[in-house]
Enzyme design. Structure first.
Site, PDB file in Angstrom:
ATOM      1  N   ILE A 158      -1.720   8.498 -13.150  1.00  6.41           N
ATOM      2  CA  ILE A 158      -0.640   9.152 -12.402  1.00  6.41           C
ATOM      3  C   ILE A 158       0.623   9.229 -13.269  1.00  6.41           C
ATOM      4  O   ILE A 158       1.303  10.248 -13.312  1.00  6.41           O
ATOM      5  CB  ILE A 158      -0.362   8.429 -11.066  1.00  6.41           C
ATOM      6  CG1 ILE A 158      -1.647   8.353 -10.230  1.00  6.41           C
ATOM      7  CG2 ILE A 158       0.719   9.160 -10.274  1.00  6.41           C
ATOM      8  CD1 ILE A 158      -1.525   7.516  -8.949  1.00  6.41           C
ATOM      9  N   THR A 236       6.433   5.755  -5.714  1.00 10.21           N
ATOM     10  CA  THR A 236       5.299   6.342  -4.988  1.00 10.21           C
ATOM     11  C   THR A 236       4.063   5.446  -5.148  1.00 10.21           C
ATOM     12  O   THR A 236       2.942   5.901  -4.935  1.00 10.21           O
ATOM     13  CB  THR A 236       4.971   7.764  -5.516  1.00 10.21           C
ATOM     14  OG1 THR A 236       4.845   7.709  -6.937  1.00 10.21           O
ATOM     15  CG2 THR A 236       6.056   8.754  -5.153  1.00 10.21           C
ATOM     16  N   ARG A 238       3.586   1.227  -4.527  1.00 13.22           N
ATOM     17  CA  ARG A 238       3.502   0.345  -3.370  1.00 13.22           C
ATOM     18  C   ARG A 238       4.878  -0.261  -3.126  1.00 13.22           C
ATOM     19  O   ARG A 238       5.587  -0.618  -4.073  1.00 13.22           O
ATOM     20  CB  ARG A 238       2.491  -0.788  -3.605  1.00 13.22           C
ATOM     21  CG  ARG A 238       1.022  -0.380  -3.482  1.00 13.22           C
ATOM     22  CD  ARG A 238       0.617   0.004  -2.053  1.00 13.22           C
ATOM     23  NE  ARG A 238      -0.797   0.339  -1.947  1.00 13.22           N
ATOM     24  CZ  ARG A 238      -1.312   1.553  -2.168  1.00 13.22           C
ATOM     25  NH1 ARG A 238      -0.512   2.557  -2.487  1.00 13.22           N
ATOM     26  NH2 ARG A 238      -2.611   1.754  -2.045  1.00 13.22           N
ATOM     27  N   GLU A 267       4.853  -0.998   6.301  1.00 16.02           N
ATOM     28  CA  GLU A 267       4.655   0.385   6.753  1.00 16.02           C
ATOM     29  C   GLU A 267       3.993   0.390   8.125  1.00 16.02           C
ATOM     30  O   GLU A 267       3.051  -0.365   8.332  1.00 16.02           O
ATOM     31  CB  GLU A 267       3.791   1.132   5.739  1.00 16.02           C
ATOM     32  CG  GLU A 267       4.477   1.227   4.380  1.00 16.02           C
ATOM     33  CD  GLU A 267       3.661   1.969   3.329  1.00 16.02           C
ATOM     34  OE1 GLU A 267       2.561   2.447   3.646  1.00 16.02           O
ATOM     35  OE2 GLU A 267       4.136   2.061   2.187  1.00 16.02           O
ATOM     36  N   HIS A 286       4.491   7.658   3.154  1.00 21.40           N
ATOM     37  CA  HIS A 286       3.305   7.387   2.317  1.00 21.40           C
ATOM     38  C   HIS A 286       2.358   8.594   2.280  1.00 21.40           C
ATOM     39  O   HIS A 286       1.204   8.508   2.729  1.00 21.40           O
ATOM     40  CB  HIS A 286       2.577   6.124   2.810  1.00 21.40           C
ATOM     41  CG  HIS A 286       1.747   5.470   1.737  1.00 21.40           C
ATOM     42  ND1 HIS A 286       1.543   4.114   1.658  1.00 21.40           N
ATOM     43  CD2 HIS A 286       1.062   6.000   0.685  1.00 21.40           C
ATOM     44  CE1 HIS A 286       0.759   3.835   0.627  1.00 21.40           C
ATOM     45  NE2 HIS A 286       0.453   4.967   0.014  1.00 21.40           N
TER      46      HIS A 286
END
Ligand code: GLV
Ligand code: GLV
Length: 324
Positions: A158, A236, A238, A267, A286
């Site tokens: 990523i 983006t 955790r 969350e 998320h």
């Protein structure tokens, strides 16, 4: 006899059909709430496979109840919700869905970079609330993305996908990672630095590292103080990687310019949370990998991993390789 599977959330129909062809399926067919713990504990007792989400705690207590469990297929790249040591000890294969969501997550990371730097939500609210009276030279001015310095913490797939986008924005790319990536340095002109240099010199700091005991609270008061007053922090990965109290203070005191968060320590973040009162925070629920195409691909990959494991094969994305 068909293997028994429990699926912990509503998943795309084509993925579900593939499982149903070969397995006996039980499913928590609900999009809005995660499967309650007591239901999960009852469901796992007989299953051979668990098709799980990042919201399900697959811990020792749960695996203890699941005497027939052979595979936990997590429909996510992250697997911090699963106790890997216990799984390995019990001979349970754990799989994830890496690679297929990297570009989509990088798109969202860039969305947050652009939204925070150009004050997108503030500007949109300003217009909708009727405050737009005229064009004005200093109105809603923000920071440039083009030509700025980007610091990537965690140069995995990523991170690399974000770096490729950054190249198109003519950004100067710094990165910090457990190991150096000579190929990435050459291909993308990314420069390896220590953490302190990255924090001090970056205009945008993107967190792209897995969540582990080592990365818990990686960005706290000290790290935020090292950043530029104009720096923007994007997470983006955790939530637990950033200390939210320290971030709140830094944003409130304008020690940094803004933050863009797609993930939180807890969350969903409660709507009365102090962070959500700040104008210089862009918060998302998320949705890093949430494109229709990518979520379908992830769901299918999770199916493939699960079915391969049930067939006694090495699944393509086995996380605990020492289980074999
Ligand atoms: C999402 O956060 C994932 O880990 O896939
Ligand atoms: C995701 O695929 C990563 O490894 O960064």
């Amino acid at each position: 006899m068909k293997p028994k599977v429990f699926i912990t959330r509503k998943i795309p129909a084509e993925a579900l059909e593939k499982i149903k062809e070969v397995c006996e399926v039980s499913i928590w067919n609900n999009e809005d709430v995660p499967v309650p713990r007591d239901v999960l504990e009852k469901e796992v007792v007989e299953v051979d496979a668990l098709y799980s989400m990042l919201t399900d705690a697959v811990d020792e207590q749960l695996m203890e109840k699941a005497k027939n469990l052979k595979v936990v297929s997590n429909m996510a790249v992250g697997f911090n919700n699963i106790d890997l040591k216990v799984a390995t000890k019990r001979g349970i294969k754990v799989t994830n869905t890496p690679g297929v969501l990297s570009e989509t997550t990088a798109d969202l990371t860039f969305t947050l970079m652009l939204a925070t730097s150009r004050r997108l939500l503030e500007a949109s609210d300003f217009l909708r609330q009727g405050e737009w009276k005229t064009w004005s030279p200093m109105l809603l001015t923000g920071q440039d993305v083009y030509g700025a310095t980007l610091g990537i913490i965690g140069m995995g797939r990523i991170g690399e996908a974000v770096a490729r986008r950054a190249k198109g924005f003519d950004m100067n790319i710094l990165y910090h990672n457990r190991s150096r990536k000579p190929g990435t340095e050459e291909e993308l002109g990314a420069q390896y630095t220590d953490m302190e240099t990255l924090l001090k010199e970056s205009d945008f700091i993107c967190i792209m590292t897995p969540y582990t005991p080592e990365t818990h609270g990686l960005i706290g008061e000290k790290e935020l103080q090292l950043m530029k007053k104009t720096a923007i922090l994007i997470n983006t990965a955790r939530g637990g990687i950033v200390n939210e109290d320290a971030l709140y203070k830094a944003l409130k005191n304008e020690d940094i310019y803004a933050a863009g968060l797609d993930v939180f320590e807890n969350e969903p973040i409660p709507t009365d949370h102090q962070l959500l009162k700040l104008p210089n925070l862009v918060a998302l629920p998320h949705i890093g990998s949430a494109s229709i195409k990518t979520r379908t691909t992830m769901a299918n990959l999770a199916v493939e991993n699960m079915l391969q494991a049930l067939n006694g094969k090495v699944p393509p994305n086995l996380v605990n390789t020492d289980v074999m």
